[in-house]
Design an enzyme around this catalytic site. Structure first.
Site, short mmCIF file in Angstrom:
data_model
loop_
_atom_site.label_atom_id
_atom_site.label_comp_id
_atom_site.label_asym_id
_atom_site.label_seq_id
_atom_site.Cartn_x
_atom_site.Cartn_y
_atom_site.Cartn_z
N ARG A 101 14.34 -5.29 -10.89
CA ARG A 101 12.91 -5.45 -11.17
C ARG A 101 12.69 -5.82 -12.64
O ARG A 101 12.38 -6.96 -12.97
CB ARG A 101 12.16 -4.16 -10.83
CG ARG A 101 10.63 -4.32 -10.69
CD ARG A 101 9.88 -4.42 -11.99
NE ARG A 101 10.01 -3.26 -12.85
CZ ARG A 101 9.45 -3.18 -14.05
NH1 ARG A 101 8.73 -4.19 -14.53
NH2 ARG A 101 9.63 -2.11 -14.80
N ASP A 102 12.90 -4.90 -13.53
CA ASP A 102 12.63 -5.14 -14.95
C ASP A 102 13.56 -6.21 -15.50
O ASP A 102 13.19 -6.99 -16.38
CB ASP A 102 12.80 -3.83 -15.72
CG ASP A 102 12.18 -3.87 -17.11
OD1 ASP A 102 11.52 -4.87 -17.44
OD2 ASP A 102 12.36 -2.91 -17.87
N HIS A 119 14.03 5.12 -21.64
CA HIS A 119 14.12 3.68 -21.34
C HIS A 119 14.16 2.92 -22.67
O HIS A 119 13.15 2.83 -23.37
CB HIS A 119 12.90 3.27 -20.52
CG HIS A 119 12.88 1.83 -20.11
ND1 HIS A 119 12.89 1.44 -18.78
CD2 HIS A 119 12.83 0.68 -20.82
CE1 HIS A 119 12.84 0.12 -18.71
NE2 HIS A 119 12.80 -0.36 -19.95
N HIS A 161 15.19 -0.54 -24.99
CA HIS A 161 15.56 -1.94 -25.15
C HIS A 161 16.48 -2.05 -26.36
O HIS A 161 16.43 -1.22 -27.27
CB HIS A 161 14.32 -2.81 -25.31
CG HIS A 161 13.58 -3.02 -24.03
ND1 HIS A 161 13.41 -4.24 -23.44
CD2 HIS A 161 12.97 -2.13 -23.20
CE1 HIS A 161 12.72 -4.11 -22.31
NE2 HIS A 161 12.44 -2.84 -22.15
N CYS A 217 10.05 -7.46 -21.56
CA CYS A 217 8.68 -7.44 -21.06
C CYS A 217 7.96 -8.74 -21.42
O CYS A 217 7.91 -9.12 -22.59
CB CYS A 217 7.92 -6.25 -21.64
SG CYS A 217 6.20 -6.17 -21.08
N ASN A 241 16.87 -5.09 -21.77
CA ASN A 241 17.12 -3.66 -21.66
C ASN A 241 18.54 -3.36 -22.10
O ASN A 241 19.41 -4.23 -22.12
CB ASN A 241 16.95 -3.21 -20.21
CG ASN A 241 15.55 -3.40 -19.70
OD1 ASN A 241 14.66 -2.63 -20.02
ND2 ASN A 241 15.33 -4.43 -18.89
#
Length: 299
Positions: free
Chosen positions: A16-17, A206, A208, A239, A248
């Site tokens: 997804r991300d 989370h 990056h 993002c 990420n």
């Protein structure tokens, strides 16, 4: 004293991300092959897709097909930004939902055209209803450390937002360094406060890797008591609404680091690299993360 847990859980966000901002549309069958390979590597918690408007995120237009085509194994999250997304996800038999909001008003406005408070007002009845139905709810907190538009975010603002979600009964908080500006001290300080205040809630970090501090930030979060980490195979992602946010932190680099520190994840590193190999031809940029590069040179 340098104290670490015996085990940690990786929540794989690559499908997804990792893919949401990919310029080249990835076919559904290739996404499903990627997901299956990640599961074979031992990953049992994963962000599969998001139920968002294809107008804004075309890569996620096949959300229903992804949920239907994925083997039911472990906890599988889908991101849902609003009531329509939640309703569609539930109709698709999704069992674990993620909602999201940015601590920063400016980021939130550019992301979903609402202030942070407007987002929270809209989410509250939806989350309360989901919890009545027994659905696992994950709250994703964006710009928890820094915002690309507003700069540093006060820790008190992030904690207050988390507290509101906890009051609603969410099961997990995923707290994000959305643009990769946090340093290890900031990571330890914020997550130590969160772990102390919300000992009964699952907390995930989370990160990056914009400034190459994600691994150090993970170690700091581990020392603060966090044992759950979002990561993206191949370091894919970024993002679309956060200028300057690179990928990420790479799952394979996190797993390698944790295993070398005797923190077990249950993930097979070689099979994880095989999974990355299945998706690499379908993304725009080559994967150049540390462990994957070693894997390719060795094989």
């Amino acid at each position: 004293m340098f104290s670490l847990p015996k085990n940690a859980t990786i929540i794989e966000v690559g499908p997804r991300d990792g893919l949401q901002n990919e310029g080249k549309l990835v076919k559904t069958k290739d996404k499903l092959q990627f997901i299956d390979a990640l599961q074979q590597a031992g990953i049992h918690e994963m962000e599969l897709t998001s139920f968002v408007s294809p107008k804004w995120v075309p890569q996620m237009a096949d959300a229903k097909e992804i949920v239907a085509g994925t083997k039911k194994m472990g906890r599988q999250f889908v991101l849902t930004p609003n009531k329509l997304g939640i309703d569609t996800a539930l109709e698709s038999d999704a069992q674990s939902l993620a909602v999201f909001v940015g601590v920063s008003d400016t980021f939130n406005k550019k992301n979903i055209n609402k202030t942070t408070q407007e987002s929270m007002d809209a989410l509250k009845p939806l989350v309360l209803e989901l919890k009545k139905q027994g659905i696992f709810v994950r709250a994703c907190i964006s710009t928890a450390f820094y915002c690309p538009f507003e700069g540093a975010i006060a820790p008190e603002a992030t904690i207050a937002l988390c507290r509101e979600f906890v009051d609603w009964g969410v099961d997990e908080l995923s707290v994000a360094d959305t643009i990769g500006m946090a340093n290890p001290k900031e990571s330890y300080d914020l997550f130590n406060q969160l772990v102390q205040e919300f000992p009964e809630i699952l907390i995930a970090a989370h990160f990056h890797d914009t400034r190459r501090m994600a691994l150090a930030n993970i170690v700091s979060a581990l020392q603060a008591g966090v044992t759950r980490f979002d990561a993206s195979a191949g370091g894919l992602g970024g993002c679309p609404f956060a200028p300057g946010a690179t990928g990420n932190v790479a799952t394979e680099d996190v797993v390698n680091m944790l295993h070398r520190m005797n923190v077990q994840t249950g993930i097979d590193l070689d099979l994880l690299c095989v999974a990355i190999k299945t998706i690499e031809p379908h993304v725009t940029n080559p994967v150049t993360t540390g462990m994957y590069t070693l894997y390719k040179n060795r094989s």
